[in-house]
Scaffold this active site. Structure first.
Site, PDB file in Angstrom:
ATOM      1  CB  CYS A 103       3.346  -3.032   0.924  1.00  0.00           C
ATOM      2  SG  CYS A 103       2.833  -4.524   0.095  1.00  0.00           S
ATOM      3  CG  HIS A 123       5.271  -0.244  -1.058  1.00  0.00           C
ATOM      4  ND1 HIS A 123       6.690  -0.841  -0.637  1.00  0.00           N
ATOM      5  CD2 HIS A 123       4.399  -0.831  -1.708  1.00  0.00           C
ATOM      6  CE1 HIS A 123       5.905  -2.223  -1.536  1.00  0.00           C
ATOM      7  NE2 HIS A 123       4.609  -2.680  -2.292  1.00  0.00           N
ATOM      8  CG  ASN A 172       6.447  -5.034  -4.139  1.00  0.00           C
ATOM      9  OD1 ASN A 172       6.902  -5.178  -2.834  1.00  0.00           O
ATOM     10  ND2 ASN A 172       5.121  -5.147  -4.049  1.00  0.00           N
TER      11      ASN A 172
END
EC number: 2.3.1.180
Lengths: 323, 323
Positions: A112, A250, A280
């Site tokens: 990520c 993020h 996500n």
């Protein structure tokens, strides 16, 4: 500090929208449960698209928007944890599709944090060459890593890609960066475990490509270490949070983003959120959000923005840019 | 040109040796057939080891050999196309295992060129920081990608890891580098194709983690583009092939290495080969060979060596180093 100027941003997401209600039809969950805990209302899931096709679409759009010819690109970095192949790398495939014959292309895996790690690496590569252009993409088809029978993780992730075309000429620059790796905490977020055949006596777990996450541990990790990462980067750049136009985090969970804003004592209006539409998307989440904000005219030349990624590794990564 | 000094090299390979005769027991092949076409006599296959454990063993040896504390390492890059997980990255896991808490760690995927691409990136990162140390590793458990029922590819690959610890202080330096990506030829070497579940209407190929290679095309690619890559790097460094002590090529096939030597009109004694013991270990092959040559005292301070990788992507990558 040398120049790092964003010439264009772009995003590409799959056509198929999967709502929380759609998920509630195949697993024991509900829109209310998912949105309250995560802020997610829907996500995109690749049907005809792939990690490669989404990243190539981003790269093509970047060339169009910046009026740059593919042959002028020196470097292509794709941050991904869901490449379609172990080889070729997604970046190599993208390079071939757009015809960027002079570009050195490779993938970076920092999960990520891949877009920030990729941007940091790109800055360093651009510094090594006069008058150079690079494309950094975060692209994921995380649906490949989703066990649709595990409601604790299946509801969280989505597919998409975003990126930017960057030049080492112009007025933009990196004001500071702060990247950290916490490999000792890596087991809190696992995906894509691959093992081999057992022809030569190997006794091991089974290959298991699915996500396994200790949500509590990742939440605690992020809400502790992301504010620290941003504060350290601000301090290095001799800046105050008030100097920053937007903190582009993020999009792992809306509650994490709001918690970080609170810990930093910054109005959460400065912490934009689009997780409601995409879930996500790992390395893709910051560049998708950045691209949407650029499209909406929210960021002007000279504005200072913070990009901050965190997640698998475990990793954190913050870059402060003057646009 | 800033400093890039190799402080230590190391390798780690699995304990299990699988000879050509061992393979002949499980597939229609023979020692004579394999050795004549590839130069391979045996390879290592991980049983208790993993990509992570091999890379961590290399990293630990590098710290021991260079008398550097883990906390002093600034960057860890692992070049791999066979990471144990999609997340965490192998480099992050290694960072956790050796306790290199101050190191930024991520993986690079440029397949068989991964060690050269990783070294090139490391050089660029080291340039960005005063007095910095980095670990570059190429590590693979390619046996995970091997279909033991496909004799055309199963005989070629092996497991292992190698690496170097590099400082931006000292007399070593990068004299030139030449990296190229040929994404339009990527289909000649595929492995680790991963697709997702079909819950949302996806109709696609099946996930297929195995190697698929057009051996003829890769052979032609390598014997054409590797000599060109090395020649261009030599020319950039204003060097002649006679100035080079050793050409350390990716060990894909002994015939490719000999063909490149012949095309460059260089005595093939300058092109060392150890593929007989390890097979093709992709990103690991040059650092395993480099490490063995260092152990054997074949390379002295001031010697000029060429590292050249090629393969999946497709990619080529050459770095000329003064040790």
């Amino acid at each position: 500090m040398s120049s790092f100027s964003i010439k264009a941003t772009a995003k590409a997401v799959p056509e198929k929208i999967v709502t929380n209600d759609d998920l509630a039809k195949i697993m024991d969950t509900s829109d209310e449960w998912i949105s309250r805990r995560t802020g997610i209302k829907e996500r995109r899931v690749a049907v005809s698209e792939t990690t490669t096709s989404l990243c190539a679409e981003v790269a093509s759009k970047l060339l169009d928007k910046s009026n740059v010819d593919a042959s002028q690109i020196d470097f292509i970095i794709v941050g991904t944890m869901s490449s379609d192949y172990q080889t070729p790398a997604t970046a190599a495939a993208v390079q071939g599709i757009i015809g960027a014959n002079n570009a050195i292309a490779f993938d970076i895996n920092a999960a990520c944090s891949g877009f920030v790690y990729g941007s940091y690496t790109m800055q360093s590569l651009l510094n090594s060459k006069p008058n150079a252009l690079g494309i950094v993409i975060g692209g994921e088809q995380l649906s490949k890593l989703i066990n649709w029978h595990d409601r604790t993780t299946a509801v969280l992730f989505g597919d998409g890609a975003g990126g930017m075309l960057v030049s080492n000429q112009g007025s933009g620059e990196v004001l500071a960066s702060n990247l950290k790796t916490y490999g000792d905490q890596g087991k809190a977020l696992l995906a894509g475990h691959m093992i081999g055949d057992e022809h030569f006596g190997k006794v091991d777990d089974q290959t298991d490509q699915y996500f396994h996450m200790d949500g509590r541990e990742v939440f605690n990790f992020a809400t502790k270490n992301v504010p620290n990462s941003i504060k350290e980067a601000l301090s290095e750049a001799d800046l105050d949070a008030n100097d920053v136009k937007y903190f582009i985090l993020h999009q792992a969970n809306a509650r994490i983003v709001k918690n970080v804003a609170r810990k930093m004592k910054v109005d959460d209006q400065k912490f934009p959120i689009n997780i409601d539409h995409y879930g996500n998307t790992a390395a893709a989440s910051e560049p998708i959000l950045l691209s949407e904000m650029m499209e909406n005219g929210l960021i002007a030349k000279g504005d200072i923005i913070v990009l901050s990624g965190f997640g698998g590794g475990l990793t954190t990564g913050t870059i402060i840019l003057r646009y």
